[in-house]
Design a protein around this motif. Structure first.
Motif, PDB file in Angstrom:
ATOM      1  N   VAL A   1      14.844  60.144  -4.105  1.00 49.66           N
ATOM      2  CA  VAL A   1      13.455  59.984  -3.654  1.00 49.66           C
ATOM      3  C   VAL A   1      12.933  58.610  -4.068  1.00 49.66           C
ATOM      4  O   VAL A   1      12.293  57.907  -3.286  1.00 49.66           O
ATOM      5  CB  VAL A   1      12.571  61.117  -4.228  1.00 49.66           C
ATOM      6  CG1 VAL A   1      11.101  60.824  -4.023  1.00 49.66           C
ATOM      7  CG2 VAL A   1      12.938  62.439  -3.579  1.00 49.66           C
ATOM      8  N   GLU A   2      13.235  58.213  -5.286  1.00 48.78           N
ATOM      9  CA  GLU A   2      12.801  56.897  -5.773  1.00 48.78           C
ATOM     10  C   GLU A   2      13.425  55.777  -4.940  1.00 48.78           C
ATOM     11  O   GLU A   2      12.748  54.815  -4.576  1.00 48.78           O
ATOM     12  CB  GLU A   2      13.203  56.752  -7.243  1.00 48.78           C
ATOM     13  CG  GLU A   2      12.754  55.463  -7.885  1.00 48.78           C
ATOM     14  CD  GLU A   2      13.186  55.376  -9.344  1.00 48.78           C
ATOM     15  OE1 GLU A   2      13.372  54.250  -9.818  1.00 48.78           O
ATOM     16  OE2 GLU A   2      13.339  56.425  -9.990  1.00 48.78           O
TER      17      GLU A   2
ATOM     18  N   ALA B   1      18.842  67.826 -10.021  1.00 48.84           N
ATOM     19  CA  ALA B   1      17.434  67.407 -10.048  1.00 48.84           C
ATOM     20  C   ALA B   1      17.320  65.910 -10.313  1.00 48.84           C
ATOM     21  O   ALA B   1      16.508  65.215  -9.689  1.00 48.84           O
ATOM     22  CB  ALA B   1      16.673  68.194 -11.112  1.00 48.84           C
ATOM     23  N   GLN B   2      18.143  65.396 -11.219  1.00 49.17           N
ATOM     24  CA  GLN B   2      18.124  63.957 -11.502  1.00 49.17           C
ATOM     25  C   GLN B   2      18.551  63.159 -10.273  1.00 49.17           C
ATOM     26  O   GLN B   2      17.954  62.123  -9.954  1.00 49.17           O
ATOM     27  CB  GLN B   2      19.048  63.628 -12.675  1.00 49.17           C
ATOM     28  CG  GLN B   2      18.544  64.113 -14.015  1.00 49.17           C
ATOM     29  CD  GLN B   2      19.551  63.869 -15.121  1.00 49.17           C
ATOM     30  OE1 GLN B   2      20.565  63.193 -14.928  1.00 49.17           O
ATOM     31  NE2 GLN B   2      19.292  64.432 -16.286  1.00 49.17           N
TER      32      GLN B   2
ATOM     33  N   HIS C   1      11.650  55.549  -1.618  1.00 49.73           N
ATOM     34  CA  HIS C   1      10.367  54.852  -1.730  1.00 49.73           C
ATOM     35  C   HIS C   1      10.575  53.342  -1.819  1.00 49.73           C
ATOM     36  O   HIS C   1       9.850  52.567  -1.198  1.00 49.73           O
ATOM     37  CB  HIS C   1       9.582  55.337  -2.945  1.00 49.73           C
ATOM     38  CG  HIS C   1       9.033  56.724  -2.792  1.00 49.73           C
ATOM     39  ND1 HIS C   1       8.209  57.092  -1.750  1.00 49.73           N
ATOM     40  CD2 HIS C   1       9.191  57.828  -3.550  1.00 49.73           C
ATOM     41  CE1 HIS C   1       7.891  58.359  -1.877  1.00 49.73           C
ATOM     42  NE2 HIS C   1       8.473  58.839  -2.964  1.00 49.73           N
TER      43      HIS C   1
ATOM     44  N   GLN D   1      20.985  68.463 -20.288  1.00 50.03           N
ATOM     45  CA  GLN D   1      20.931  67.370 -19.306  1.00 50.03           C
ATOM     46  C   GLN D   1      22.176  67.345 -18.426  1.00 50.03           C
ATOM     47  O   GLN D   1      22.137  66.818 -17.322  1.00 50.03           O
ATOM     48  CB  GLN D   1      20.804  66.015 -20.010  1.00 50.03           C
ATOM     49  CG  GLN D   1      19.445  65.756 -20.597  1.00 50.03           C
ATOM     50  CD  GLN D   1      19.395  64.405 -21.300  1.00 50.03           C
ATOM     51  OE1 GLN D   1      20.419  63.755 -21.479  1.00 50.03           O
ATOM     52  NE2 GLN D   1      18.205  64.010 -21.710  1.00 50.03           N
TER      53      GLN D   1
ATOM     54  N   ALA E   1      18.310  64.096  -7.144  1.00 49.77           N
ATOM     55  CA  ALA E   1      17.242  64.189  -6.140  1.00 49.77           C
ATOM     56  C   ALA E   1      16.098  63.241  -6.478  1.00 49.77           C
ATOM     57  O   ALA E   1      15.558  62.565  -5.594  1.00 49.77           O
ATOM     58  CB  ALA E   1      16.738  65.632  -6.050  1.00 49.77           C
ATOM     59  N   ASP E   2      15.734  63.172  -7.750  1.00 55.40           N
ATOM     60  CA  ASP E   2      14.673  62.254  -8.160  1.00 55.40           C
ATOM     61  C   ASP E   2      15.054  60.805  -7.891  1.00 55.40           C
ATOM     62  O   ASP E   2      14.248  60.012  -7.403  1.00 55.40           O
ATOM     63  CB  ASP E   2      14.348  62.429  -9.647  1.00 55.40           C
ATOM     64  CG  ASP E   2      13.663  63.746  -9.948  1.00 55.40           C
ATOM     65  OD1 ASP E   2      13.123  64.360  -9.001  1.00 55.40           O
ATOM     66  OD2 ASP E   2      13.674  64.157 -11.130  1.00 55.40           O
ATOM     67  N   LYS E   3      16.300  60.453  -8.185  1.00 55.55           N
ATOM     68  CA  LYS E   3      16.759  59.084  -7.933  1.00 55.55           C
ATOM     69  C   LYS E   3      16.783  58.791  -6.434  1.00 55.55           C
ATOM     70  O   LYS E   3      16.468  57.677  -6.011  1.00 55.55           O
ATOM     71  CB  LYS E   3      18.144  58.875  -8.530  1.00 55.55           C
ATOM     72  CG  LYS E   3      18.181  59.029 -10.019  1.00 55.55           C
ATOM     73  CD  LYS E   3      18.453  57.731 -10.676  1.00 55.55           C
ATOM     74  CE  LYS E   3      18.608  57.997 -12.160  1.00 55.55           C
ATOM     75  NZ  LYS E   3      18.066  56.979 -12.960  1.00 55.55           N
TER      76      LYS E   3
ATOM     77  N   SER F   1      20.407  70.428 -13.672  1.00 61.36           N
ATOM     78  CA  SER F   1      19.737  69.235 -14.173  1.00 61.36           C
ATOM     79  C   SER F   1      20.280  67.978 -13.493  1.00 61.36           C
ATOM     80  O   SER F   1      19.509  67.072 -13.139  1.00 61.36           O
ATOM     81  CB  SER F   1      19.914  69.134 -15.686  1.00 61.36           C
ATOM     82  OG  SER F   1      19.320  67.960 -16.167  1.00 61.36           O
TER      83      SER F   1
END
Length: 114
Positions: free
Chosen positions: A43-44, A36-37, A47, A28, A39-41, A33
């Motif tokens: 994007v969230e 990626a985390q 939104h 992690q 980037a996910d945050k 990793s």
């Protein structure tokens, strides 16, 4: 003898469990990793911001409608009332009586070759 075998097995299981947990945590924390985390945050969060902006826009339209109804702006226009005022700049955006310049002036561009 049975006790030793039990504690040996319990120790081996605890060691395997701890090793698995440490390896997961290390995976992690790798740069890939973490990226990626992040980037996910991001994007969230994007939104969530979009949903918030849509909610704000819907609220603005609702409030605008309420204000128009309260002020009577959506009522039919009475022909006996005078028309709307002219703006100071006039219909073309220029002030009345102002002449256009014959040639547009451009600022000096020091990047041009002369």
């Amino acid at each position: 003898m049975f006790r030793r075998a039990f504690w040996f097995t319990a120790g081996a299981a605890a060691g395997a469990w701890a090793t698995t947990k440490v390896n997961r945590k290390l995976r992690q924390l790798t740069p890939e990793s973490l990226a990626a985390q992040a980037a996910d945050k991001a994007v969230e969060a994007g939104h969530r911001l979009k949903e918030f902006a849509l909610d704000v826009r819907a609220g603005m339209l609702q409030r605008e409608t309420e204000l128009e109804e309260a002020l009577g702006l959506d009522a039919p226009v009475d022909p006996a009332l005078p028309g709307p005022r002219r703006t100071a700049l006039g219909p073309g955006g220029d002030a009345p009586g102002r002449r256009e310049r014959p040639h547009p002036t451009h600022p000096y561009n020091r990047n041009e070759d002369h």
